[in-house]
Design a protein around this motif. Structure first.
Motif, PDB file in Angstrom:
ATOM      1  N   ILE A  41       0.854  -1.182   0.000  1.00 34.36           N
ATOM      2  CA  ILE A  41       0.000   0.000   0.000  1.00 34.36           C
ATOM      3  C   ILE A  41       0.892   1.235   0.000  1.00 34.36           C
ATOM      4  O   ILE A  41       1.646   1.473   0.945  1.00 34.36           O
ATOM      5  N   GLU A  42       0.830   2.001  -1.076  1.00 35.28           N
ATOM      6  CA  GLU A  42       1.649   3.208  -1.211  1.00 35.28           C
ATOM      7  C   GLU A  42       0.948   4.385  -0.549  1.00 35.28           C
ATOM      8  O   GLU A  42      -0.204   4.683  -0.844  1.00 35.28           O
ATOM      9  N   GLY A  43       1.654   5.052   0.332  1.00 38.95           N
ATOM     10  CA  GLY A  43       1.074   6.218   0.971  1.00 38.95           C
ATOM     11  C   GLY A  43       1.741   6.512   2.298  1.00 38.95           C
ATOM     12  O   GLY A  43       2.634   5.791   2.743  1.00 38.95           O
ATOM     13  N   LYS A  44       1.295   7.583   2.932  1.00 39.57           N
ATOM     14  CA  LYS A  44       1.819   7.934   4.249  1.00 39.57           C
ATOM     15  C   LYS A  44       1.234   7.008   5.298  1.00 39.57           C
ATOM     16  O   LYS A  44       0.021   6.771   5.324  1.00 39.57           O
ATOM     17  N   LYS A  45       2.095   6.512   6.168  1.00 40.98           N
ATOM     18  CA  LYS A  45       1.641   5.599   7.216  1.00 40.98           C
ATOM     19  C   LYS A  45       0.520   6.221   8.037  1.00 40.98           C
ATOM     20  O   LYS A  45      -0.464   5.545   8.372  1.00 40.98           O
ATOM     21  N   GLU A  46       0.649   7.520   8.347  1.00 38.35           N
ATOM     22  CA  GLU A  46      -0.337   8.192   9.192  1.00 38.35           C
ATOM     23  C   GLU A  46      -1.727   8.191   8.561  1.00 38.35           C
ATOM     24  O   GLU A  46      -2.737   8.202   9.273  1.00 38.35           O
ATOM     25  N   ALA A  47      -1.784   8.185   7.231  1.00 38.80           N
ATOM     26  CA  ALA A  47      -3.070   8.178   6.538  1.00 38.80           C
ATOM     27  C   ALA A  47      -3.550   6.758   6.256  1.00 38.80           C
ATOM     28  O   ALA A  47      -4.736   6.450   6.378  1.00 38.80           O
ATOM     29  N   VAL A  48      -2.616   5.885   5.880  1.00 34.08           N
ATOM     30  CA  VAL A  48      -2.983   4.529   5.465  1.00 34.08           C
ATOM     31  C   VAL A  48      -3.388   3.651   6.639  1.00 34.08           C
ATOM     32  O   VAL A  48      -4.397   2.938   6.583  1.00 34.08           O
ATOM     33  N   LEU A  49      -2.607   3.696   7.722  1.00 37.20           N
ATOM     34  CA  LEU A  49      -2.794   2.745   8.818  1.00 37.20           C
ATOM     35  C   LEU A  49      -4.187   2.800   9.444  1.00 37.20           C
ATOM     36  O   LEU A  49      -4.835   1.747   9.597  1.00 37.20           O
ATOM     37  N   PRO A  50      -4.712   3.979   9.810  1.00 33.02           N
ATOM     38  CA  PRO A  50      -6.063   4.002  10.398  1.00 33.02           C
ATOM     39  C   PRO A  50      -7.125   3.438   9.460  1.00 33.02           C
ATOM     40  O   PRO A  50      -8.032   2.722   9.899  1.00 33.02           O
ATOM     41  N   GLU A  51      -7.009   3.764   8.175  1.00 35.83           N
ATOM     42  CA  GLU A  51      -8.001   3.271   7.216  1.00 35.83           C
ATOM     43  C   GLU A  51      -7.898   1.763   7.044  1.00 35.83           C
ATOM     44  O   GLU A  51      -8.909   1.061   6.946  1.00 35.83           O
TER      45      GLU A  51
END
Length: 225
Positions: free
Chosen positions: A13-23
């Motif tokens: 999953i490409e993206g910022k951890k702060e945005a990806v992880l909660p979702e």
């Protein structure tokens, strides 16, 4: 994010951890009905740089059967994964344990070896300004190569301001592709272009060093490509 009915054994999953992880955690809880707290079959690991020792531990844990007898899920967030660790993970993904699923959160899948990336399903997550910034960076690499040095330095500053590091990584990768596309064996400056490509590859590696300045790297490339 992905089909929960037909889950792949490994996702990048490409993206910022702060945005990806909660979702991602919300999706596992709500759609998959998989508990992410107090569950011995759920493993969350976060690294600045994932190395061979950590990957061996992950490999060992993945080989055990799940406590529930159904699924075991690993969520691994990292800014970088070295080559040795990737080769270790490759062995897991080539022969995955039944019911074991991996979610690898990275700034970009381009840091993965092609052999490892080919065994994963890549999911991109971009929102708002990060998406706009990445679109700007993606469309600017060829213009950057063609521009004079003052214009390159101006563009370097704008790309470096994009908060999504993946955009900078992709910009440098696009720059490399552009330079390779301009290579011509009949051209008198083929050796110069080859040297420029070598510098781009070197700077791409430096970008993952701790404390690396994207602005300084891009400004250096503005002077040498």
């Amino acid at each position: 994010m992905f089909d929960t009915e037909k889950m792949h054994h490994a996702y990048c999953i490409e993206g910022k951890k702060e945005a990806v992880l909660p979702e991602l955690l919300n999706m596992l809880e709500k759609k998959l009905k998989f508990a992410t707290t107090g569950n011995p079959d759920f493993h969350l690991e976060e690294f600045q740089s994932l190395g061979i020792d950590e990957s061996r531990v992950i490999k060992a844990m993945s080989q055990y059967m799940s406590f529930s007898g159904t699924k075991k899920i690993f969520v691994i967030a990292a800014s970088f994964i070295n080559k040795e660790a990737q080769n270790s993970l490759l062995k897991i993904f080539e022969e995955p344990t039944e019911g074991c699923h991996f979610f690898l959160i990275l700034p970009t899948s381009q840091i993965l070896l092609p052999t490892l990336r080919s065994r994963m399903e890549v999911v991109r997550m971009m929102k708002g300004e990060a998406e706009d910034g990445r679109r700007y960076a993606a469309g600017s690499a060829e213009e950057f190569v063609r521009a004079d040095i003052p214009e390159r330095l101006r563009m370097a500053g704008r790309v470096a301001e994009i908060e999504d590091k993946r955009a900078v990584i992709d910009f440098i990768a696009d720059m490399e592709a552009c330079l390779r596309g301009r290579m011509d064996s009949k051209s008198s400056d083929v050796s110069k272009k080859a040297e420029a490509i070598a510098e781009v590859l070197k700077m791409k590696r430096y970008l993952f060093d701790r404390g690396a300045s994207a602005k300084m790297i891009l400004e250096y490339l503005a002077l040498v490509v």
